[in-house]
Design an enzyme around this catalytic site. Structure first.
Site, short mmCIF file in Angstrom:
data_model
loop_
_atom_site.label_atom_id
_atom_site.label_comp_id
_atom_site.label_asym_id
_atom_site.label_seq_id
_atom_site.Cartn_x
_atom_site.Cartn_y
_atom_site.Cartn_z
CD GLU A 15 7.79 -0.89 -9.62
OE1 GLU A 15 7.05 -1.89 -9.69
OE2 GLU A 15 7.98 -0.23 -8.59
CB CYS A 27 4.59 -4.32 -8.91
SG CYS A 27 5.90 -3.51 -7.97
#
Length: 491
Positions: free
Chosen positions: A259, A293
């Protein structure tokens, strides 16, 4: 080290957790753990070495086979006991998150809740590792396809949501029957690493199955990612570093589960409920100082609402309480370190030099960067085209749905996003057109639910966390056939 030690910064963190044992620092170098608000050293932990990585992986490999043979209720019981430990120590864990990572009360509560949810989901995995029976083209043959643990899983976790982003890989990996070696970020070696050692030790993790090796990525990152033992390498962090991790893992045919970075849009259409859109914009930009993020990186606002949106967002941002994250009223605490602060402020300065307008913020007090709103921005400005990872809200106007989609997709990233419109058909059309792994209508991009796949497209990642998706990453299938009657061979 035992469960009776308090979970405070000075309660014996100066050790490694290798092969089920707490190892004294010896002659290893140390990592100073600093409070990002006061910049005081709150603890010191040993920096792991390449030899420590070898020992951790070898111990995990040796213990994993026996663990994989345990009945599902034993593996589920480990996760449940760990979950109970987190529940009992919630307040202490929240304080550690504040002191080590600058987490405000809102952020700490959200992180602990999300970590607990992932653990609850993981506790069900041992009972969901089902195989299948398949007919055979050979007479008298039985085909069985089993789901089995991958083996050993290496985990490299980041500093922004250290507890959750470590736990979402560690708990499922253990539940699925794997051994695990965890390297937390050097900014947060306690809440991202050694705290998990305390949690799972108290829960009764078998000796050797789980190790935590703090260390600087520049020194042991390649050892963790490129080691020959792990079959899966779970990494959360920047796109640039993640690509290097993927290459290291692939060199040993290990599966990289990544990720990576994001550049997420918050699209506000002409049919949006303006107050709802601003509410989402404030939360999505400023939770944990924008250090997520999946936070909003760009606000794309239809020109008919642009001025009103900028005004409302500016008023809200200017009134957010800033300061000490241990103060329950604080919303904007410190960014993680001086490098991050300087990068954020440079993005602001470069964006203003390019012709944008500063509506509020733009300064810092220590590591507390003011919540910043920038108008008259465009997609090419520094605060918009880069993942700024700070409390910055560049607002970009657009004139049509097609332009909004084009602007949204003008990035290497594709992680999360949001679209606001009371015309759900319009919102869905825009959402369908944006190249991203996740997108949320009439909300904001910061969403994570343990039973829903989580991950990105393009250069925002590879694979998915949560739900069945992470179970697929952490297991492999094995075909077993049984020839129940004699078979006629051609020679």
């Amino acid at each position: 080290m035992t469960d009776d030690l308090p979970l405070t910064p000075d309660s014996g963190w100066n050790a490694l957790y290798l092969g089920g044992e707490w190892s004294d620092p010896g002659d290893r170098e140390s990592i100073a753990v600093e409070n990002p608000y006061t910049r005081e050293e709150i603890a010191s932990v040993p920096a792991g070495t390449a030899d420590d990585v070898d020992e951790a992986y070898e111990s995990a490999r040796d213990a994993q086979e026996s663990w994989a043979r345990q009945p599902p209720q034993r593996r589920a019981g480990l996760i449940t006991a760990a979950l109970e430990f987190v529940r009992e120590h919630r307040e202490e864990i929240a304080e550690l998150l504040a002191l080590e990572s600058g987490s405000t009360a809102v952020k700490s509560d959200a992180e602990i809740q999300t970590a607990r949810g992932m653990m609850q989901e993981a506790a069900s995995y041992p009972f969901r590792m089902k195989g299948q029976h398949a007919e055979s083209i050979v007479p008298g043959k039985e085909n069985v396809v089993e789901r089995v643990p991958a083996g050993v899983v290496g985990v490299i976790s980041p500093w922004n949501f250290p507890l959750h982003l470590s736990m979402r890989a560690v708990a499922p990996a253990l539940a699925a029957g794997n051994g695990v070696v965890l390297k937390p970020a050097s900014n947060t070696p306690i809440t991202g690493g050694l705290l998990l050692a305390r949690i799972f030790e108290a829960a009764g993790v078998p000796e050797g199955l789980f190790s935590v090796v703090p260390g600087r990525g520049s020194e042991i990152g390649d050892e963790i990612a490129g080691h020959e033992i792990p079959r899966v390498l779970a990494f959360t962090g920047s796109t640039e570093i993640g690509q290097g991790v993927a290459k290291q893992a692939a060199s040993n045919n290990a599966l990289p589960a990544l990720e990576l970075g994001g550049n997420n849009v918050h699209v506000v259409t002409e049919n949006a409920d303006l107050e709802r859109a601003v509410d989402g914009g404030v939360f999505g930009s400023f939770l944990h100082q924008g250090q997520a993020c999946i936070s909003i990186n760009r606000h794309l606002v239809h020109e008919s609402l642009y001025d009103d949106y900028v005004g409302m967002l500016t008023d809200r941002a200017a009134n957010l309480p800033t300061g000490d994250p241990t103060d329950g009223d604080t919303i904007i605490g410190p960014v993680i370190d001086e490098t991050q602060r300087d990068t954020v402020l440079e993005f602001v300065e470069e964006t203003l030099d390019s012709g944008a307008t500063l509506e509020t913020g733009g300064e810092a007090d220590g590591l507390v960067v003011e919540p910043t709103v920038i108008s008259d921005a465009d997609n090419d400005m520094a605060a918009a085209c880069n993942e700024h990872f700070g409390p910055i809200a560049p607002v970009i106007p657009y004139s049509s749905d097609e332009e909004a989609i084009e602007l949204a997709n003008d990035t290497i990233h594709g992680l999360s996003g949001s679209v606001h419109s009371e015309d759900i058909a319009q919102a869905r059309t825009i959402a369908d057109g944006i190249e991203t792994g996740m997108i949320h209508i009439n909300d904001q991009p910061i969403n994570d639910e343990p039973h829903v796949p989580f991950g990105g497209t393009k250069q925002s990642g590879l694979g998915r966390y949560n739900a069945e998706s992470i179970l697929d990453e952490l297991t492999t299938t094995k075909w077993i056939s049984v020839q129940r009657e004699s078979r006629n061979y051609p020679f």
